[in-house]
Scaffold this motif. Structure first.
Motif, PDB file in Angstrom:
ATOM      1  N   PHE A 177       0.776  -1.484  -0.043  1.00 50.66           N
ATOM      2  CA  PHE A 177      -0.030   0.007   0.079  1.00 50.66           C
ATOM      3  C   PHE A 177       0.742   1.196   0.072  1.00 50.66           C
ATOM      4  O   PHE A 177       0.471   2.432  -0.121  1.00 50.66           O
ATOM      5  CB  PHE A 177      -0.968   0.024   1.206  1.00 50.66           C
ATOM      6  N   VAL A 178       2.136   1.183   0.121  1.00 52.08           N
ATOM      7  CA  VAL A 178       3.048   2.295   0.256  1.00 52.08           C
ATOM      8  C   VAL A 178       3.112   3.186  -0.833  1.00 52.08           C
ATOM      9  O   VAL A 178       2.760   4.405  -0.846  1.00 52.08           O
ATOM     10  CB  VAL A 178       4.531   1.671   0.541  1.00 52.08           C
ATOM     11  N   GLN A 179       3.375   2.499  -1.951  1.00 53.97           N
ATOM     12  CA  GLN A 179       3.598   3.391  -3.119  1.00 53.97           C
ATOM     13  C   GLN A 179       2.319   3.972  -3.635  1.00 53.97           C
ATOM     14  O   GLN A 179       2.377   5.168  -4.025  1.00 53.97           O
ATOM     15  CB  GLN A 179       4.198   2.486  -4.280  1.00 53.97           C
ATOM     16  N   PRO A 180       1.092   3.290  -3.707  1.00 53.52           N
ATOM     17  CA  PRO A 180      -0.102   4.166  -4.074  1.00 53.52           C
ATOM     18  C   PRO A 180      -0.383   5.323  -3.161  1.00 53.52           C
ATOM     19  O   PRO A 180      -0.997   6.285  -3.485  1.00 53.52           O
ATOM     20  CB  PRO A 180      -1.215   2.847  -3.966  1.00 53.52           C
TER      21      PRO A 180
ATOM     22  N   ARG B 171       7.941   8.337   2.487  1.00 52.94           N
ATOM     23  CA  ARG B 171       7.674   6.883   3.057  1.00 52.94           C
ATOM     24  C   ARG B 171       8.084   6.774   4.653  1.00 52.94           C
ATOM     25  O   ARG B 171       7.112   5.819   5.302  1.00 52.94           O
ATOM     26  CB  ARG B 171       8.836   5.846   2.306  1.00 52.94           C
ATOM     27  N   GLY B 172       8.892   7.586   4.957  1.00 53.26           N
ATOM     28  CA  GLY B 172       8.983   7.750   6.425  1.00 53.26           C
ATOM     29  C   GLY B 172       7.653   8.220   7.092  1.00 53.26           C
ATOM     30  O   GLY B 172       7.120   7.744   8.293  1.00 53.26           O
ATOM     31  N   GLU B 173       6.961   9.113   6.568  1.00 59.98           N
ATOM     32  CA  GLU B 173       5.779   9.593   7.333  1.00 59.98           C
ATOM     33  C   GLU B 173       4.535   8.473   7.100  1.00 59.98           C
ATOM     34  O   GLU B 173       3.770   8.416   8.097  1.00 59.98           O
ATOM     35  CB  GLU B 173       5.012  10.918   6.523  1.00 59.98           C
TER      36      GLU B 173
ATOM     37  N   SER C 231       5.403   5.193   6.982  1.00 59.97           N
ATOM     38  CA  SER C 231       5.680   4.350   7.871  1.00 59.97           C
ATOM     39  C   SER C 231       5.375   4.601   9.320  1.00 59.97           C
ATOM     40  O   SER C 231       5.587   3.669  10.200  1.00 59.97           O
ATOM     41  CB  SER C 231       7.140   3.857   7.622  1.00 59.97           C
ATOM     42  N   SER C 232       5.278   5.674   9.676  1.00 60.07           N
ATOM     43  CA  SER C 232       5.175   6.290  11.032  1.00 60.07           C
ATOM     44  C   SER C 232       3.885   5.716  11.707  1.00 60.07           C
ATOM     45  O   SER C 232       3.521   5.567  12.847  1.00 60.07           O
ATOM     46  CB  SER C 232       5.125   7.803  11.116  1.00 60.07           C
ATOM     47  N   ALA C 233       2.759   5.060  10.714  1.00 59.99           N
ATOM     48  CA  ALA C 233       1.753   4.491  11.272  1.00 59.99           C
ATOM     49  C   ALA C 233       2.229   3.043  12.308  1.00 59.99           C
ATOM     50  O   ALA C 233       1.288   2.905  13.084  1.00 59.99           O
ATOM     51  CB  ALA C 233       1.103   3.664  10.127  1.00 59.99           C
ATOM     52  N   PHE C 234       3.325   2.646  11.899  1.00 64.82           N
ATOM     53  CA  PHE C 234       3.844   1.473  12.912  1.00 64.82           C
ATOM     54  C   PHE C 234       4.090   2.013  14.325  1.00 64.82           C
ATOM     55  O   PHE C 234       4.017   1.157  15.279  1.00 64.82           O
ATOM     56  CB  PHE C 234       5.019   0.887  12.155  1.00 64.82           C
ATOM     57  N   THR C 235       4.886   3.235  14.126  1.00 64.58           N
ATOM     58  CA  THR C 235       5.126   3.793  15.597  1.00 64.58           C
ATOM     59  C   THR C 235       3.825   4.027  16.314  1.00 64.58           C
ATOM     60  O   THR C 235       3.616   3.557  17.482  1.00 64.58           O
ATOM     61  CB  THR C 235       5.763   5.073  15.375  1.00 64.58           C
ATOM     62  N   VAL C 236       2.575   4.535  15.679  1.00 60.08           N
ATOM     63  CA  VAL C 236       1.487   4.602  16.173  1.00 60.08           C
ATOM     64  C   VAL C 236       1.066   3.408  16.741  1.00 60.08           C
ATOM     65  O   VAL C 236       0.502   3.244  17.964  1.00 60.08           O
ATOM     66  CB  VAL C 236       0.549   5.486  15.328  1.00 60.08           C
ATOM     67  N   ILE C 237       0.885   2.442  15.906  1.00 65.28           N
ATOM     68  CA  ILE C 237       0.252   1.194  16.268  1.00 65.28           C
ATOM     69  C   ILE C 237       0.808   0.499  17.435  1.00 65.28           C
ATOM     70  O   ILE C 237       0.616  -0.299  18.282  1.00 65.28           O
ATOM     71  CB  ILE C 237      -0.183   0.386  15.057  1.00 65.28           C
TER      72      ILE C 237
END
Length: 417
Positions: free
Chosen positions: A39-42, A51-53, A55-61
């Protein structure tokens, strides 16, 4: 008769479907992570985020899971895992579908991932392993290994499914469709066949002609104050800092010493196969020899992987061998932790205790990958991180080796049932 009723064969005769359903449930709990990459590229193209922004979803979860897992573990101990799993699976599928509603603001992305985290906490490992541990004693290691194989299944199939759905429906529709497919496949089976020892003969309406093993174990305060739990917690934290960083950075590590990205990704695909075999082998051994010995090997083996990566010369064959070995390591560590928690502290407070350990793992997940990235940025390579990871793995192995024998009460529960 008591010996027969406590045998491994009898456990599988009465509860063969439970580890299979638990595997599907555990796989469901990993949907958010194992499908993330496609889902990253779309999303990057639509919003222009880095991509860092994204991927920050992983920090949240990771932070949400670490915060709420002990609480859900306590609810598992009080209400039973079934009463958590069914509504939790429904809420989780709805939360995954809601990711398609993301707006142009990063705040909406973080908010929706926080929602996913709150729902995901109800379908993580403590829920599924609590039920399995309560129904299996003689063959608990094998039953837990089958449960954790659900993660290998999602690792293998979700990226393929995600790419197909994105191509057909766009990334927003893909999230909704993926959630719907998971709900249709998993939730009915959980409703039909997910029962722990306390539910058998009550929620099912079936006869309790065969006795159900009594739920016993240490109280929470006693367990938390014990050296054994502290050792398990520290071992888990040290191990997962290194494991999660290696998982996230494995392809970049291989690429940094000469492999193309395609070659590195191809080699990394063997991690999934190694993980599946590692889980099954680990479960088989846990049922037959000391869990502390199995755990020490499983927790220490990643040090060999880190050492091999430091000496890696860029050959594709070597990369494939290292990836497979690393997969074997990834396949055993959570199985060992779940098994040793039940053996050393019993099942009375299993949900809470294992929930705390998984929460600690999530904290390590929030530290390990960024640490590897920072050390790479400062040194221009991964050798320093690998040099740090090796003593972390060896420390984890030593702490598990020092756990000692299981308490007699847990060893002999089958005969007392």
């Amino acid at each position: 008769m008591a010996r027969l009723e406590g045998s491994a064969a009898d456990e599988w005769r009465r509860g063969w479907s439970l580890p299979i359903v638990a595997a599907l449930g555990y796989g469901l709990g990993n949907v958010f992570g194992h499908s993330f990459g496609v889902f990253v590229q779309p999303i990057e193209r639509e919003f222009g985020w880095t991509r860092g922004e994204i991927s920050s979803a992983f920090t949240v979860i990771s932070l949400v899971l670490a915060l709420f897992l002990p609480l859900v573990g306590r609810l598992i101990d009080r209400l039973g895992p079934r009463r958590i799993a069914i509504p939790g699976a429904i809420a989780y599928c709805c939360a995954i579908a809601a990711l398609g509603l993301t707006g142009p603001s990063l705040l909406s992305w973080w908010g929706l991932w926080a929602l996913v985290g709150i729902a995901a906490v109800t379908v993580q490992a403590p829920v599924w392993t609590s039920a399995v541990s309560s129904r299996f004693n003689r063959s608990r290691g094998t039953a837990l290994a089958i449960t954790f194989c659900g993660g290998a299944i999602t690792t293998t199939f979700l990226p393929i499914l995600g790419m197909y759905l994105i191509a057909e429906l766009g990334w927003r529709g893909a999230y909704a469709a993926m959630a719907a497919i998971c709900a249709v496949v998993v939730i009915p089976l959980v409703a039909l066949a997910f029962y722990d020892a306390r539910d058998v003969g009550e929620s099912t309406g079936r006869s309790r002609a065969a006795p159900v093993r009594q739920i016993t174990g240490e109280e929470i305060r006693t367990a938390l104050r014990s050296r054994r739990f502290v050792r398990l917690a520290v071992a888990s934290f040290c191990l997962m800092i290194g494991i999660t960083a290696l998982l996230i950075h494995f392809v970049p590590i291989l690429s940094s010493v000469g492999l193309t990205t395609a070659q590195a990704a191809g080699a990394a695909s063997l991690i999934g196969i190694g993980s599946l075999l590692g889980r099954l082998l680990c479960g088989y051994l846990l049922d037959r020899i000391s869990g502390s010995l199995v755990g020490a090997v499983a927790f220490g083996l990643p040090a060999a992987v880190a050492g091999a990566l430091m000496l890696f010369d860029g050959g594709l064959g070597g990369a494939m061998a290292i990836a497979f070995l690393f997969g074997m390591c990834v396949g055993g560590e959570v199985d060992v932790l779940a098994y040793l928690t039940g053996r050393h502290f019993g099942l009375t407070s299993y949900g809470t205790l294992f929930g705390i350990l998984v929460a600690i793992q999530n904290l390590a997940y929030a530290i390990g990958p960024p640490l590897a990235g920072i050390l790479y940025d400062r040194t221009g390579g991964y050798d320093l991180f690998l040099a740090v990871a090796i003593p972390l793995f060896l420390t984890a192995a030593l702490l598990v080796a020092l756990l000692g024998p299981y308490p007699e009460a847990e060893e002999h529960q089958a005969e007392a049932a």
